[in-house]
Scaffold this motif. Structure first.
Motif, mmCIF file in Angstrom:
data_model
loop_
_atom_site.group_PDB
_atom_site.id
_atom_site.type_symbol
_atom_site.label_atom_id
_atom_site.label_comp_id
_atom_site.label_asym_id
_atom_site.label_seq_id
_atom_site.Cartn_x
_atom_site.Cartn_y
_atom_site.Cartn_z
ATOM 1 N N GLY A 74 9.921 -5.962 -11.939
ATOM 2 C CA GLY A 74 9.253 -6.394 -13.169
ATOM 3 C C GLY A 74 7.996 -6.564 -13.876
ATOM 4 O O GLY A 74 7.454 -7.143 -14.257
ATOM 5 N N VAL A 75 6.725 -5.490 -12.406
ATOM 6 C CA VAL A 75 5.705 -6.128 -12.585
ATOM 7 C C VAL A 75 5.397 -4.662 -13.040
ATOM 8 O O VAL A 75 6.142 -3.265 -12.500
ATOM 9 C CB VAL A 75 4.956 -6.920 -11.804
ATOM 10 C CG1 VAL A 75 5.324 -8.392 -11.535
ATOM 11 C CG2 VAL A 75 5.460 -6.280 -10.824
ATOM 12 N N PRO A 76 3.267 -4.935 -13.555
ATOM 13 C CA PRO A 76 3.636 -3.251 -13.376
ATOM 14 C C PRO A 76 3.078 -2.847 -11.578
ATOM 15 O O PRO A 76 2.366 -3.348 -10.941
ATOM 16 C CB PRO A 76 2.256 -3.131 -14.073
ATOM 17 C CG PRO A 76 2.061 -4.522 -14.017
ATOM 18 C CD PRO A 76 3.225 -5.513 -13.746
ATOM 19 N N ARG A 77 3.535 -1.497 -11.356
ATOM 20 C CA ARG A 77 2.929 -0.987 -10.227
ATOM 21 C C ARG A 77 1.292 -1.608 -9.475
ATOM 22 O O ARG A 77 1.278 -1.782 -8.301
ATOM 23 C CB ARG A 77 2.495 0.393 -10.137
ATOM 24 C CG ARG A 77 2.644 1.377 -8.304
ATOM 25 C CD ARG A 77 3.501 2.331 -8.593
ATOM 26 N NE ARG A 77 2.823 3.315 -7.203
ATOM 27 C CZ ARG A 77 0.980 4.078 -7.792
ATOM 28 N NH1 ARG A 77 0.313 3.835 -8.493
ATOM 29 N NH2 ARG A 77 0.826 4.154 -5.810
ATOM 30 N N ASN A 78 0.911 -1.556 -10.675
ATOM 31 C CA ASN A 78 -0.684 -1.669 -10.133
ATOM 32 C C ASN A 78 -0.521 -3.205 -9.559
ATOM 33 O O ASN A 78 -2.014 -3.375 -8.950
ATOM 34 C CB ASN A 78 -1.701 -1.646 -11.218
ATOM 35 C CG ASN A 78 -1.849 -2.482 -12.118
ATOM 36 O OD1 ASN A 78 -1.380 -2.690 -12.647
ATOM 37 N ND2 ASN A 78 -3.276 -1.820 -13.042
#
Length: 83
Positions: A40-44
């Protein structure tokens, strides 16, 4: 708990679920994209803030006896993997 510590905890938990074969939010692929979705985190977050967790994930995939999805096409072509 800080935002960064929370992200790290979620990434590690997601890593464990994917490697156990019990993903809850992603397709369970051995990729950073699936890991980011699962956590649930952005890829970056994995490619810029937590590069050590990115590397840890791929190290665990290799230790588990798998080939990270990003390396499979390269191996078919007989090319060395990209770090």
């Amino acid at each position: 708990m800080s935002r960064v510590a929370d992200e790290r905890d979620r990434i590690r938990a997601a890593m464990d679920r994917i490697l156990r074969g019990t993903p809850e939010l992603s397709n369970g692929a051995l990729t950073i994209v699936a890991l980011a979705v699962e956590a649930g985190v952005p890829r970056n977050a994995l490619t810029q803030r937590h590069t050590n967790l990115n590397n840890e994930f791929y190290d665990k995939v290799r230790a588990f006896g798998g080939t990270p999805d990003r390396e499979q096409p390269l191996r078919k072509l007989g090319k060395p993997s990209v770090p």
